[in-house]
Design a protein around this motif. Structure first.
Motif, PDB file in Angstrom:
ATOM      1  N   LEU A 128       4.462 -13.130 -25.613  1.00 24.25           N
ATOM      2  CA  LEU A 128       3.647 -12.307 -24.733  1.00 24.25           C
ATOM      3  C   LEU A 128       3.335 -10.962 -25.363  1.00 24.25           C
ATOM      4  O   LEU A 128       2.201 -10.503 -25.369  1.00 24.25           O
ATOM      5  CB  LEU A 128       4.377 -12.090 -23.408  1.00 24.25           C
ATOM      6  N   LEU A 129       4.356 -10.323 -25.890  1.00 30.10           N
ATOM      7  CA  LEU A 129       4.176  -8.997 -26.458  1.00 30.10           C
ATOM      8  C   LEU A 129       3.188  -9.017 -27.613  1.00 30.10           C
ATOM      9  O   LEU A 129       2.284  -8.202 -27.705  1.00 30.10           O
ATOM     10  CB  LEU A 129       5.522  -8.431 -26.934  1.00 30.10           C
ATOM     11  N   CYS A 130       3.372  -9.974 -28.514  1.00 30.66           N
ATOM     12  CA  CYS A 130       2.482 -10.040 -29.672  1.00 30.66           C
ATOM     13  C   CYS A 130       1.075 -10.437 -29.266  1.00 30.66           C
ATOM     14  O   CYS A 130       0.091  -9.938 -29.789  1.00 30.66           O
ATOM     15  CB  CYS A 130       3.035 -11.020 -30.706  1.00 30.66           C
ATOM     16  N   GLY A 131       0.967 -11.374 -28.312  1.00 33.37           N
ATOM     17  CA  GLY A 131      -0.348 -11.789 -27.859  1.00 33.37           C
ATOM     18  C   GLY A 131      -1.107 -10.643 -27.219  1.00 33.37           C
ATOM     19  O   GLY A 131      -2.286 -10.454 -27.448  1.00 33.37           O
ATOM     20  N   PHE A 132      -0.420  -9.844 -26.433  1.00 30.30           N
ATOM     21  CA  PHE A 132      -1.065  -8.696 -25.808  1.00 30.30           C
ATOM     22  C   PHE A 132      -1.479  -7.684 -26.862  1.00 30.30           C
ATOM     23  O   PHE A 132      -2.544  -7.100 -26.787  1.00 30.30           O
ATOM     24  CB  PHE A 132      -0.113  -8.047 -24.813  1.00 30.30           C
ATOM     25  N   ALA A 133      -0.629  -7.520 -27.866  1.00 33.05           N
ATOM     26  CA  ALA A 133      -0.958  -6.572 -28.929  1.00 33.05           C
ATOM     27  C   ALA A 133      -2.257  -6.965 -29.615  1.00 33.05           C
ATOM     28  O   ALA A 133      -3.091  -6.124 -29.943  1.00 33.05           O
ATOM     29  CB  ALA A 133       0.181  -6.521 -29.951  1.00 33.05           C
ATOM     30  N   ALA A 134      -2.439  -8.252 -29.832  1.00 34.65           N
ATOM     31  CA  ALA A 134      -3.644  -8.728 -30.506  1.00 34.65           C
ATOM     32  C   ALA A 134      -4.882  -8.492 -29.661  1.00 34.65           C
ATOM     33  O   ALA A 134      -5.955  -8.194 -30.174  1.00 34.65           O
ATOM     34  CB  ALA A 134      -3.505 -10.214 -30.816  1.00 34.65           C
ATOM     35  N   CYS A 135      -4.736  -8.610 -28.341  1.00 30.42           N
ATOM     36  CA  CYS A 135      -5.883  -8.449 -27.457  1.00 30.42           C
ATOM     37  C   CYS A 135      -6.160  -7.001 -27.126  1.00 30.42           C
ATOM     38  O   CYS A 135      -7.294  -6.601 -26.935  1.00 30.42           O
ATOM     39  CB  CYS A 135      -5.639  -9.213 -26.154  1.00 30.42           C
ATOM     40  N   ASP A 136      -5.117  -6.199 -27.042  1.00 25.01           N
ATOM     41  CA  ASP A 136      -5.249  -4.841 -26.527  1.00 25.01           C
ATOM     42  C   ASP A 136      -5.667  -3.832 -27.559  1.00 25.01           C
ATOM     43  O   ASP A 136      -6.324  -2.867 -27.259  1.00 25.01           O
ATOM     44  CB  ASP A 136      -3.916  -4.381 -25.928  1.00 25.01           C
ATOM     45  N   LYS A 137      -5.187  -4.021 -28.228  1.00 25.15           N
ATOM     46  CA  LYS A 137      -5.319  -2.889 -29.036  1.00 25.15           C
ATOM     47  C   LYS A 137      -6.317  -1.916 -28.545  1.00 25.15           C
ATOM     48  O   LYS A 137      -7.140  -2.223 -27.763  1.00 25.15           O
ATOM     49  CB  LYS A 137      -5.129  -3.221 -30.480  1.00 25.15           C
ATOM     50  N   GLN A 183      -5.985  -9.524 -36.808  1.00 24.23           N
ATOM     51  CA  GLN A 183      -4.543  -9.318 -36.784  1.00 24.23           C
ATOM     52  C   GLN A 183      -3.825 -10.407 -37.589  1.00 24.23           C
ATOM     53  O   GLN A 183      -4.361 -11.496 -37.797  1.00 24.23           O
ATOM     54  CB  GLN A 183      -4.003  -9.345 -35.345  1.00 24.23           C
ATOM     55  N   GLU A 184      -2.621 -10.085 -38.006  1.00 27.67           N
ATOM     56  CA  GLU A 184      -1.789 -11.042 -38.723  1.00 27.67           C
ATOM     57  C   GLU A 184      -0.364 -10.956 -38.206  1.00 27.67           C
ATOM     58  O   GLU A 184       0.141  -9.864 -37.922  1.00 27.67           O
ATOM     59  CB  GLU A 184      -1.820 -10.774 -40.233  1.00 27.67           C
ATOM     60  N   LEU A 185       0.271 -12.109 -38.078  1.00 24.62           N
ATOM     61  CA  LEU A 185       1.662 -12.194 -37.636  1.00 24.62           C
ATOM     62  C   LEU A 185       2.492 -12.802 -38.760  1.00 24.62           C
ATOM     63  O   LEU A 185       2.403 -13.994 -39.030  1.00 24.62           O
ATOM     64  CB  LEU A 185       1.776 -13.086 -36.389  1.00 24.62           C
ATOM     65  N   LEU A 225      -3.275 -16.613 -30.290  1.00 24.50           N
ATOM     66  CA  LEU A 225      -3.968 -15.653 -29.462  1.00 24.50           C
ATOM     67  C   LEU A 225      -4.674 -14.582 -30.272  1.00 24.50           C
ATOM     68  O   LEU A 225      -5.440 -13.794 -29.735  1.00 24.50           O
ATOM     69  CB  LEU A 225      -2.970 -14.986 -28.502  1.00 24.50           C
ATOM     70  N   PHE A 226      -4.403 -14.550 -31.566  1.00 24.34           N
ATOM     71  CA  PHE A 226      -4.940 -13.496 -32.410  1.00 24.34           C
ATOM     72  C   PHE A 226      -6.360 -13.803 -32.867  1.00 24.34           C
ATOM     73  O   PHE A 226      -6.812 -14.935 -32.875  1.00 24.34           O
ATOM     74  CB  PHE A 226      -4.086 -13.318 -33.671  1.00 24.34           C
ATOM     75  N   THR A 227      -7.040 -12.747 -33.268  1.00 24.07           N
ATOM     76  CA  THR A 227      -8.292 -12.894 -33.996  1.00 24.07           C
ATOM     77  C   THR A 227      -7.941 -12.799 -35.465  1.00 24.07           C
ATOM     78  O   THR A 227      -7.591 -11.723 -35.958  1.00 24.07           O
ATOM     79  CB  THR A 227      -9.290 -11.779 -33.625  1.00 24.07           C
ATOM     80  N   ASP A 228      -7.968 -13.927 -36.173  1.00 29.46           N
ATOM     81  CA  ASP A 228      -7.647 -13.883 -37.593  1.00 29.46           C
ATOM     82  C   ASP A 228      -8.883 -13.397 -38.366  1.00 29.46           C
ATOM     83  O   ASP A 228      -9.939 -13.132 -37.792  1.00 29.46           O
ATOM     84  CB  ASP A 228      -7.160 -15.227 -38.112  1.00 29.46           C
ATOM     85  N   LEU A 231       3.858  -7.252 -36.361  1.00 27.93           N
ATOM     86  CA  LEU A 231       2.444  -7.538 -36.193  1.00 27.93           C
ATOM     87  C   LEU A 231       1.651  -6.564 -37.043  1.00 27.93           C
ATOM     88  O   LEU A 231       1.985  -5.381 -37.132  1.00 27.93           O
ATOM     89  CB  LEU A 231       2.044  -7.379 -34.723  1.00 27.93           C
ATOM     90  N   TYR A 232       0.599  -7.067 -37.694  1.00 29.02           N
ATOM     91  CA  TYR A 232      -0.297  -6.212 -38.469  1.00 29.02           C
ATOM     92  C   TYR A 232      -1.673  -6.246 -37.831  1.00 29.02           C
ATOM     93  O   TYR A 232      -2.184  -7.310 -37.488  1.00 29.02           O
ATOM     94  CB  TYR A 232      -0.403  -6.689 -39.921  1.00 29.02           C
ATOM     95  N   SER A 233      -2.261  -5.077 -37.683  1.00 24.40           N
ATOM     96  CA  SER A 233      -3.615  -4.962 -37.142  1.00 24.40           C
ATOM     97  C   SER A 233      -4.485  -4.262 -38.177  1.00 24.40           C
ATOM     98  O   SER A 233      -4.132  -3.178 -38.656  1.00 24.40           O
ATOM     99  CB  SER A 233      -3.596  -4.155 -35.839  1.00 24.40           C
ATOM    100  N   ILE A 234      -5.594  -4.879 -38.539  1.00 29.98           N
ATOM    101  CA  ILE A 234      -6.456  -4.381 -39.613  1.00 29.98           C
ATOM    102  C   ILE A 234      -7.879  -4.199 -39.094  1.00 29.98           C
ATOM    103  O   ILE A 234      -8.425  -5.078 -38.412  1.00 29.98           O
ATOM    104  CB  ILE A 234      -6.475  -5.354 -40.811  1.00 29.98           C
TER     105      ILE A 234
END
Length: 337
Positions: free
Chosen positions: A17-26, A142-144, A166-169, A325-328
């Motif tokens: 949940l936490l990682c999925g939200f991170a990918a969407c929220d940012k 994002q990358e996990l 759930l991420f946008t690769d 989690l990495y966000s680019i």
């Protein structure tokens, strides 16, 4: 975040949940330099990284950043020079519009060197962009790193990678309209949905801040922030940020996560006493601009997030553990007129 993703998030365990939200929220560059100035440590110290393992607030046994310890550096994240999507974003942007032509190197052109000068130059260029940019392209993904998952429960370890779906690769990011068609509203530049491009005012907010002149005469600024726990983003339309990371990047709001996920009926039904920390570390901004007109050639933003669940249970099992989690974000093809 879409309603469909909200529904999907409610079906997986807290870790996912936490990682999925991170990918969407940012944000990479491979340019050649002529005059390179070493990064200037802030406060005169030798601090060069703020990974969780070195911060002193993460329990012993926590792995260090994968880029420095495991050799599993994600494709969009670099501890030296960030990688770009199709070679150098600076090179692609420079060829995209007449306003991005190479700056003629002038011997008297001052290159920002001290942290204060680098921050001031960054803020000047970004604030100007907020008022003058007409169009730009954005790649957001994002990358996990799966090998950086370490939860005490084998069930959570097994389910954690579900968050990747759930991420946008990178590939999906290149299919988005923000990348294929570009964006015509400068308010969407960092700091997103705010009228200014940088809210950080203290040079000591950074581990290192350096400026260098590239072979084409453009100037490159590299700023790496110190680690910060649970940074909140600024309120849309404002000029100040409640956190340093939020004053430059796009951190996810822990308050929003708590309100929409952690305290939701679905999560409460399967969990108890959950406590977690979102540590942002080694967040890097790489800005290339033309010093003759202060116009951006490329901007690359990289966020590294250490997600640590320190207490609580899920389905009766301990939820303690950590993941990263990495966000680019890569911005290029800037057009000012």
């Amino acid at each position: 975040m879409s309603k469909r993703r909200n529904a999907l998030l409610s079906l997986v365990l807290m870790a996912a949940l936490l990682c999925g939200f991170a990918a969407c929220d940012k944000g990479g560059d491979g340019e050649t330099t002529t005059t390179t100035e070493a990064a200037a440590p802030v406060n005169g110290g030798g601090e060069t990284t703020a990974s969780p393992a070195q911060s002193g607030t993460v329990p012993s046994g926590t792995q260090t950043d994968p880029a420095s310890s495991t050799g599993t550096q994600p494709s969009g994240v670099s501890d030296t020079a960030p990688s770009s999507t199709d070679g150098s974003t600076a090179q692609s942007a420079a060829s995209s519009t007449a306003t991005q032509t190479s700056a003629t190197a002038a011997p008297t052109q001052a290159i920002p060197s001290t942290p204060a000068q680098v921050l001031a130059a960054y803020k000047t260029v970004m604030d100007q962009a907020k008022n003058e940019v007409k169009h730009f392209r954005k790649l957001d993904y994002q990358e996990l790193p799966k090998d950086e998952v370490a939860f005490k429960s084998p069930v959570i370890n097994a389910i954690f990678p579900v968050a990747s779906a759930l991420f946008t690769d990178k590939e999906k990011g290149m299919e988005s309209s923000e990348y294929t068609d570009g964006i015509g509203d400068p308010i969407k530049l960092p700091v997103k949905d705010c009228p200014v491009g940088c809210m950080v005012t203290e040079p000591n907010a950074f581990q290192t801040a350096a400026g260098e002149q590239l072979a084409d005469g453009n100037i490159k600024l590299t700023l790496i922030m110190k680690a910060e726990d649970n940074p909140e983003p600024p309120v849309d339309g404002t000029r100040t940020s409640p956190s340093k990371v939020g004053g430059m990047f796009e951190p996810m709001s822990k308050k929003n996560i708590d309100e929409t996920i952690v305290n939701s009926a679905g999560v409460k039904a399967i969990s108890s006493n959950l406590a977690y920390t979102l540590r942002y570390y080694d967040c890097k901004a790489v800005l290339v601009y033309n010093p003759k007109n202060q116009q951006i050639v490329s901007l690359d933003m990289f966020m590294k997030i250490h997600i640590q669940i320190t207490d609580g249970k899920i389905l009766g099992m301990t939820a303690e553990g950590e993941g990263k989690l990495y966000s680019i974000q890569n911005f290029d093809q800037f057009r000012y007129s």
